[in-house]
Scaffold this active site. Structure first.
Site, short mmCIF file in Angstrom:
data_model
loop_
_atom_site.label_atom_id
_atom_site.label_comp_id
_atom_site.label_asym_id
_atom_site.label_seq_id
_atom_site.Cartn_x
_atom_site.Cartn_y
_atom_site.Cartn_z
N GLU A 266 0.90 -1.16 0.00
CA GLU A 266 0.00 0.00 0.00
C GLU A 266 0.93 1.20 0.00
OE1 GLU A 266 -2.10 2.82 1.05
OE2 GLU A 266 -2.72 1.84 2.91
N CYS A 300 -1.44 8.99 3.28
CA CYS A 300 -1.32 8.67 1.86
C CYS A 300 -2.61 9.03 1.12
CB CYS A 300 -0.94 7.23 1.64
SG CYS A 300 -2.07 6.10 2.37
C1 UN1 Z 1 -1.78 5.85 4.89
O1 UN1 Z 1 -1.80 7.05 5.09
O2 UN1 Z 1 -0.69 5.23 4.89
O3 UN1 Z 1 -8.19 6.83 4.72
C2 UN1 Z 1 -2.98 5.04 4.62
C3 UN1 Z 1 -7.24 7.26 5.37
C4 UN1 Z 1 -6.28 6.30 5.98
C5 UN1 Z 1 -5.02 6.30 5.16
C6 UN1 Z 1 -4.09 5.24 5.57
N1 UN1 Z 1 -6.85 4.99 6.07
O4 UN1 Z 1 -7.06 8.46 5.52
#
Ligand code: UN1
Length: 507
Positions: A266, A300
């Protein structure tokens, strides 16, 4: 008063200094330690951490390998009972965990609260899902006299490498998914947030995950990360972090001896929001500010590039300038804080250099002034800059910086192409009151998570399965119904039952 923390319980941890290190077979290994300082105030020592050395890595891997058969053969109900217990323990220990998230990771208190909530959700969601998934799947009937069965089992040692921006939720999301379906785990936290991972591992052991089954190896990517991903005994890797690191892991896995194993990655994004002239400016600004600046933009999922249709651009920018002034920047220990520090000095320096670069190539919309007190930490001023094209951005800038691009309605195809040309595909925001227009954009733009007429962060486990396409990740989505399928291997039994002689005695 304004300065009273939301949870009185956090006060207990005001002066705590934690000591953490590798947890191998449940024992904290000592070694050379270094001070962990808070991103909020570099004079504040949060604790001491010892990183894993070569012997720790070897002992963790060989013990996790030896523990695999018994754990894999433990009924899924028993394995997941421990995960449900872990969820309860997280709730019981939430004050310490929130305090640690604010102090070690510099996350705002609201983020800390959300982080514990998400970790709890992951434990329960994967526990329930594993029970459903591991139940023997139905097969088509074979010939008379034959019995066919499909068994799902763990793959062996799963290496879990997690990021500093969700030091509890993603750390435990990866680990609990791997454990639920029968893998043993070697977990490496981000080096900046090892203490949170250490406490989470201790709680998992307390909840009943056998100590040999979950091994914890803090360290850098170049040392511990490289050692565990190049080992031929591992059965899979689960990684959240940058696209560049995911590719490095992929190469390492390809080059090593041993079987071909899954990599669940991810990774990053260059997340856009497209706003058309039918949308409501106040709502847009509300969602833009929360998508760009929550967690100091260190998600992210965060919004990076805002495309505004010309006819509405001035209004949105005008309201946004005011809204950015309303952001409370400062100590993560107060509930009212919206924007805390970024993770470390290197991140702050890179982001500030990018802001200076943007001032040359673009037009500054707003740079919020940092209040007093922030000079002791790694703070970056929330900033919005207008640029001509997404091509100005060569990479993801992981912080509180918003890039704004105006477009004419006749240029919509160019907008779609520009966004797709990044080859990322994580989150996409769309603001439009014209549903068919919104759905057309959702269809044509590459993205794993599309958010229409709302903010584009904060995916809820089980409700909004999260994960990207293209350069943004491999899938399956975390917190989704298919996530666990990549953590297992399958075995088909075909049995000619006409030959079975009951209790025929073995000679
Ligand atoms: C990350 O920032 O590594 O939806 C992923 C969201 C979080 C993001 C997680 N679940 O803002």
């Amino acid at each position: 008063s304004e300065s009273t923390p939301f949870f009185q319980g956090l006060d207990k941890y005001k002066t705590t200094t934690w000591t953490a290190g590798p947890l191998v077979n449940g024992e904290t290994l000592s070694g050379e330690t270094k001070d962990v300082v808070s991103p909020f105030n570099t004079d504040l020592v949060v604790g001491k951490i010892a990183f894993a050395d070569e012997q720790a890595v070897e002992l963790a891997l060989s013990s996790a390998e030896a523990a695999f058969p018994a754990w894999c053969n433990t009924p899924v109900e028993v394995r997941t009972e421990a995960l449900l217990k872990l969820a309860d323990l997280l709730e019981e220990n939430r004050e310490e965990l929130i305090a640690l998230c604010t102090r070690e990771a510099g996350k705002s208190m609201q983020d800390g609260i959300d982080e514990v909530r998400e970790a709890v959700d992951f434990c329960r969601y994967y526990a329930v899902n594993a029970r459903k998934m591991m139940a023997k799947p139905e097969l088509l009937p074979g010939p008379t006299g034959e019995r066919n069965e499909l068994y799902l089992e763990g793959r062996g040692i799963f290496v879990c490498i997690s990021p500093w921006n969700f030091p509890l939720a993603i750390f435990l999301g990866q680990v609990t998914a791997a454990l639920a379906v029968g893998n043993t785990v070697v977990a490496k936290p981000a080096e900046q947030t090892s203490i949170v991972g250490y406490r989470a591992t201790q709680l998992a052991h307390e909840a009943g995950i056998p100590k040999e089954v979950l091994q914890f190896l803090p360290g850098t990517g170049a040392t511990v990360g490289a050692a565990i991903t190049s080992d031929e005994r591992i059965g899979g890797v689960c990684f959240t972090g940058s696209t560049a690191t995911a590719k490095l892991i992929n190469r390492t896995l390809a080059m090593r001896e041993g079987p071909i194993i899954p990599l669940i990655a991810e990774t990053g994004g260059q997340n856009a929001m497209v706003v058309d002239s039918t949308s409501q400016p106040e709502q847009v600004v509300n969602d833009v500010v929360s998508s760009s600046f929550t967690s100091a933009g260190q998600r992210c999922s965060a919004l990076r590039v805002l495309f505004l249709q010309e006819d509405i651009a001035e209004r949105v920018i005008d309201i946004m300038q005011g809204a950015m002034d309303e952001l409370t920047i400062g100590s993560p220990h107060f509930y009212k804080t919206d924007v805390g520090p970024v993770i470390d000095a290197a991140a702050a320096a890179n982001l500030n250099a990018h802001i200076e670069h943007l001032k040359q190539v673009g037009k500054l919309i707003k740079q919020v002034e940092l209040p007093e007190g922030t000079e002791h930490g790694h703070f970056v001023a929330p900033t919005a800059v207008e640029i001509d094209s997404i091509k100005v951005l060569e990479k993801e800038h992981f912080g509180p910086i918003l890039h704004v691009i105006r477009y004419k309605s006749s240029e919509l195809e160019r907008v779609i192409q520009e966004i797709n040309s990044t080859n990322f595909g994580l989150t996409l925001g769309i603001h439009s009151r014209n549903e068919s227009h919104a759905l057309k954009l959702a269809d044509k733009i590459r993205a794993g998570n599309v958010y229409i007429n709302r903010n584009q962060i904060g995916a809820v486990v089980g409700v909004q399965p999260f994960g990207g396409q293209g350069l943004s990740g491999t899938g399956p989505k975390a917190g989704g119904p298919h996530y666990l399928t990549r953590f297992i291997t399958e075995k088909t039994h075909t049995n000619n039952i006409t030959a079975i002689g009951g209790n025929a005695t073995l000679l």
